[in-house]
Design an enzyme around this catalytic site. Structure first.
Site, PDB file in Angstrom:
ATOM      1  N   HIS A 245      24.306  34.126   2.525  1.00  0.00           N
ATOM      2  CA  HIS A 245      24.588  34.704   1.202  1.00  0.00           C
ATOM      3  C   HIS A 245      24.852  33.597   0.182  1.00  0.00           C
ATOM      4  CE1 HIS A 245      26.266  38.375   3.514  1.00  0.00           C
ATOM      5  NE2 HIS A 245      25.123  38.758   2.965  1.00  0.00           N
TER       6      HIS A 245
ATOM      7  N   LYS B  35      30.847  53.801   4.633  1.00  0.00           N
ATOM      8  CA  LYS B  35      30.770  52.761   5.633  1.00  0.00           C
ATOM      9  C   LYS B  35      32.163  52.184   5.864  1.00  0.00           C
ATOM     10  CE  LYS B  35      28.158  48.538   6.526  1.00  0.00           C
ATOM     11  NZ  LYS B  35      27.245  47.571   5.949  1.00  0.00           N
TER      12      LYS B  35
ATOM     13  N   ARG C 121      14.931  37.378   4.894  1.00  0.00           N
ATOM     14  CA  ARG C 121      14.997  36.584   6.118  1.00  0.00           C
ATOM     15  C   ARG C 121      13.732  36.710   6.943  1.00  0.00           C
ATOM     16  NH1 ARG C 121      20.366  39.394   8.110  1.00  0.00           N
ATOM     17  NH2 ARG C 121      18.964  41.053   7.523  1.00  0.00           N
TER      18      ARG C 121
ATOM     19  N   SER D 176      25.792  39.610   8.325  1.00  0.00           N
ATOM     20  CA  SER D 176      27.229  39.892   8.403  1.00  0.00           C
ATOM     21  C   SER D 176      27.576  40.646   9.679  1.00  0.00           C
ATOM     22  CB  SER D 176      27.678  40.707   7.188  1.00  0.00           C
ATOM     23  OG  SER D 176      27.576  39.948   6.013  1.00  0.00           O
TER      24      SER D 176
END
Length: 158
Positions: free
Chosen positions: A17, A41, A90, A127
């Site tokens: 990040h 979440k 990614r 994460s």
């Protein structure tokens, strides 16, 4: 003024990040790091904790500000006069998902999405993987900023 937003949950922030935020800060006049408030979440860190950490680890970039948002990212962009979103990519599966989101966001609001390939050093990093490794006692130093590493150990290992 050239403005962009780097959105995410940042639970926790990783060096991947930070790489995207730092590269964006070198390219744009103002970078807003937008921390998503996702009520559905369960997060390891509160939104306010994530904001505080992000402000600390991005302090070397005077053109970066950290804000929280709830709802549609494009609404946040319109409310804050931000014409573009920067998303780190990614792997190909990231691109597949983010391309659809980019096209939908553009259709809804005219907000552009810019894709920034991740530094290969961080292409495996997320994460959720960091949290899982840390939860089982694995070493995540070097994957997250030192402050985040300390907080992860405190939160997950007591």
């Amino acid at each position: 003024m050239r403005r962009v937003v780097c959105p995410g949950s940042f639970d926790p922030i990783t060096n991947g990040h930070l790489d995207i935020i730092g590269r964006s800060a070198r390219l744009y006049d103002e970078v807003t790091v937008a921390v998503l408030i996702n009520l559905e979440k369960s997060s390891l860190f509160t939104v306010d904790e994530r904001i505080e950490v992000l402000q600390t680890v991005t302090k070397e970039y005077p053109n970066v500000k950290v804000r929280k948002f709830h709802g549609l990212l494009v609404d946040f962009c319109k409310e804050n006069d931000i014409p573009a979103i920067v998303k780190g990519i990614r792997v190909v599966s990231d691109f597949d998902y983010e391309l659809q989101m980019a096209q939908l966001n553009y259709r809804l609001s005219g907000v552009e999405t810019l894709f920034m390939p991740t530094n290969p050093e961080y292409s495996f990093l997320s994460s959720s993987r960091v949290k899982e490794i840390a939860r089982y006692g694995g070493d995540v130093s070097g994957l997250v900023p030192d402050l985040v590493h300390k907080l992860l150990i405190e939160r997950l290992r007591g």
